[in-house]
Design a protein around this motif. Structure first.
Motif, short mmCIF file in Angstrom:
data_model
loop_
_atom_site.label_atom_id
_atom_site.label_comp_id
_atom_site.label_asym_id
_atom_site.label_seq_id
_atom_site.Cartn_x
_atom_site.Cartn_y
_atom_site.Cartn_z
N GLU A 174 83.41 -50.99 42.65
CA GLU A 174 84.04 -50.02 41.74
C GLU A 174 83.96 -48.62 42.33
O GLU A 174 83.58 -47.65 41.66
N ASN A 221 77.39 -58.48 34.16
CA ASN A 221 77.60 -57.07 34.51
C ASN A 221 76.47 -56.24 33.88
O ASN A 221 76.18 -56.39 32.69
N GLN A 249 78.48 -51.35 42.36
CA GLN A 249 79.68 -50.73 41.77
C GLN A 249 80.17 -49.55 42.61
O GLN A 249 81.35 -49.37 42.80
N HIS A 306 86.77 -60.02 36.30
CA HIS A 306 85.76 -59.04 35.85
C HIS A 306 85.90 -58.89 34.35
O HIS A 306 86.97 -58.49 33.92
N LYS A 325 88.19 -58.54 30.29
CA LYS A 325 86.95 -58.32 29.54
C LYS A 325 87.01 -59.11 28.23
O LYS A 325 88.10 -59.40 27.71
N TRP A 363 87.78 -48.09 42.08
CA TRP A 363 87.99 -48.28 40.64
C TRP A 363 89.19 -47.44 40.18
O TRP A 363 89.05 -46.37 39.60
N HIS A 411 79.95 -46.22 41.96
CA HIS A 411 80.36 -44.97 41.30
C HIS A 411 79.46 -43.87 41.88
O HIS A 411 78.25 -43.85 41.62
N TRP A 424 89.11 -43.49 35.21
CA TRP A 424 88.27 -43.37 34.01
C TRP A 424 87.44 -42.09 34.06
O TRP A 424 87.01 -41.58 33.02
C1 GLA Z 1 81.74 -50.19 34.50
C2 GLA Z 1 82.42 -51.52 34.32
C3 GLA Z 1 83.89 -51.41 34.56
C4 GLA Z 1 84.48 -50.18 33.96
C5 GLA Z 1 83.76 -48.98 34.45
C6 GLA Z 1 84.39 -47.73 33.91
O1 GLA Z 1 81.46 -49.87 35.79
O2 GLA Z 1 81.90 -52.51 35.13
O3 GLA Z 1 84.51 -52.51 33.99
O4 GLA Z 1 84.44 -50.24 32.56
O5 GLA Z 1 82.44 -49.10 34.00
O6 GLA Z 1 85.72 -47.85 33.61
#
Ligand code: GLA
Length: 383
Positions: free
Chosen positions: A275, A169, A244, A117, A84, A341, A246, A349
């Motif tokens: 992710e 992103n 992603q 990424h 990043k 992820w 999530h 996270w």
């Molecule tokens: C987003 C970003 C990732 C990461 C996640 C949480 O999805 O793309 O790089 O920061 O949030 O960790």
């Protein structure tokens, strides 16, 4: 009548007792220390690459168990933070590639597909990027030149070694309009096209992706489709879309996931799940409000599985993972990669977002690096 909480506590007690009484027993169908066979990367070979986002602890080998798990299970990696902007380019004249180099080396040593990424994002990007020398907003020309220089330096350094880049992103709002990020406000709408152009110049062989969350929602998906069509009509080289992924135990629906993949496939681009994780904890925003006395009770409510994931939820998670993977497999002709992820629940996270310090269970490996029931169900989905 038993409350749900009491029933869950009893299940946890049963699992804990069983694991003490039966040596090596860690849950239904699983044995501690037993090597999971076959590996994820083997069962999905021929369908898509299977990956994990890795933190510094993993790719430096500091967490040797996690590193071994990644080597055994995955054939592609993404950098959780190492590439990043704030990590590689903290100051205008200072790049720091120490960690990023180790990340790429780790992938190459293990013959993995290495992903970059990300290049342009509104978050984890230092303030100076968007400012002039007085602290006011930088001009369009200055910001474009910073973007060009950053992309050329970072992408150029790993030319031929990083297979594909998340170039932009999270540029979209939930309603499908472009996010009013500093990139948009200062440069204007064409910042996306410029980012892709610079990345292509820096490594013409690299795959280039647009990456975002919640693209399964109708309005945001339509916005992304418009964006990709617009880029393609300008002759911009865009290889794929990163969904992603999530997710929660019920969102997005399988029908939404299925339709989303089909919609992007129709644009003639590759689709990647970039992710993936499944949040099993209660949605934090449903519990807003109230006074200070209810706060303690609410935080317990928001963190219900501190001592372990009750078996019914473990099973629900496993079923949800299997169902999602069946959708991914249905689209194996367009899906080139599915990346989780994180590696284990311990480092996710989601233990700290959107509430700090919770105990979440979003991945396939538990806090002791052992495969969960969800791991078995994902393997079974492939067979
Ligand atoms: C987003 C970003 C990732 C990461 C996640 C949480 O999805 O793309 O790089 O920061 O949030 O960790």
């Amino acid at each position: 009548m038993q409350t749900e909480h009491m029933m869950r506590s009893k299940t946890v007690l049963f699992l804990l007792t069983a694991s003490v009484l039966i040596p090596g027993w860690i849950g239904p169908g699983l044995r501690a220390g037993a090597a999971p066979k076959p590996a994820l990367k083997d069962v999905f070979k021929g369908s898509f690459l299977i990956g994990a986002a890795v933190s510094q602890r993993v790719f430096t080998g500091e967490d040797s168990h996690a590193a071994a798990l990644v080597q055994a299970q995955f054939d592609t990696i993404s950098p959780e933070n190492a590439l990043k902007w704030q990590s590689v380019h903290p100051k205008p004249d200072a790049y720091n590639f120490a960690l990023a180099d180790q990340y790429v080396d780790f992938g190459e040593r293990n013959h993995m597909t290495v992903i970059g990424h990300n290049l342009v994002w509104h978050y984890q990007t230092p303030d100076w990027v968007f400012q002039d020398s007085t602290g006011g907003p930088a001009s369009r020309d200055v910001l474009l030149e910073r973007m060009r220089e950053h992309i050329h330096t970072v992408v150029g350094r790993y030319k031929g070694r990083i297979k594909g880049w998340d170039v932009v992103n999270e540029a979209l709002n939930a309603d499908g309009t472009l996010r009013q990020s500093p990139w948009f406000k200062i440069i204007g709408e064409d910042y996306l096209a410029k980012a892709f152009e610079f990345a292509h110049e820096a490594d013409p062989g690299a795959e280039l992706y647009y990456n975002d969350y919640s693209l399964e929602g109708d309005a945001k998906r339509r916005g992304a489709i418009r964006l990709i069509k617009a880029l393609k009509s300008q002759g911009i080289s865009i290889t794929g879309i990163g969904l992603q992924g999530h997710s929660t135990l019920d969102q997005p629906t399988l029908a939404q996931e299925d339709a989303t993949i089909s919609d992007f496939a129709k644009l003639g681009i590759k689709v990647m799940i970039t992710e993936l994780d499944i949040d099993v904890l209660p949605g934090a925003t449903e519990h807003r409000g109230a006074d200070i006395h209810t706060k303690i009770e609410l935080s317990d409510k928001l963190n219900p599985f501190k001592i372990g994931l009750p078996e019914p939820v473990q099973i629900e998670l496993a079923q949800r993972y299997a169902a999602l993977f069946r959708v991914f497999l249905k689209h194996r002709d367009v899906i080139t990669r599915v990346t989780f992820w994180g590696v284990t629940d311990r480092d996710s996270w989601l233990n700290n977002w959107p509430v700090q310090g919770r105990t979440n269970y979003p991945l396939l490996f538990d806090r002791s690096y052992r495969p969960k029931l969800a791991f078995d169900s994902v393997i079974q989905a492939a067979e």
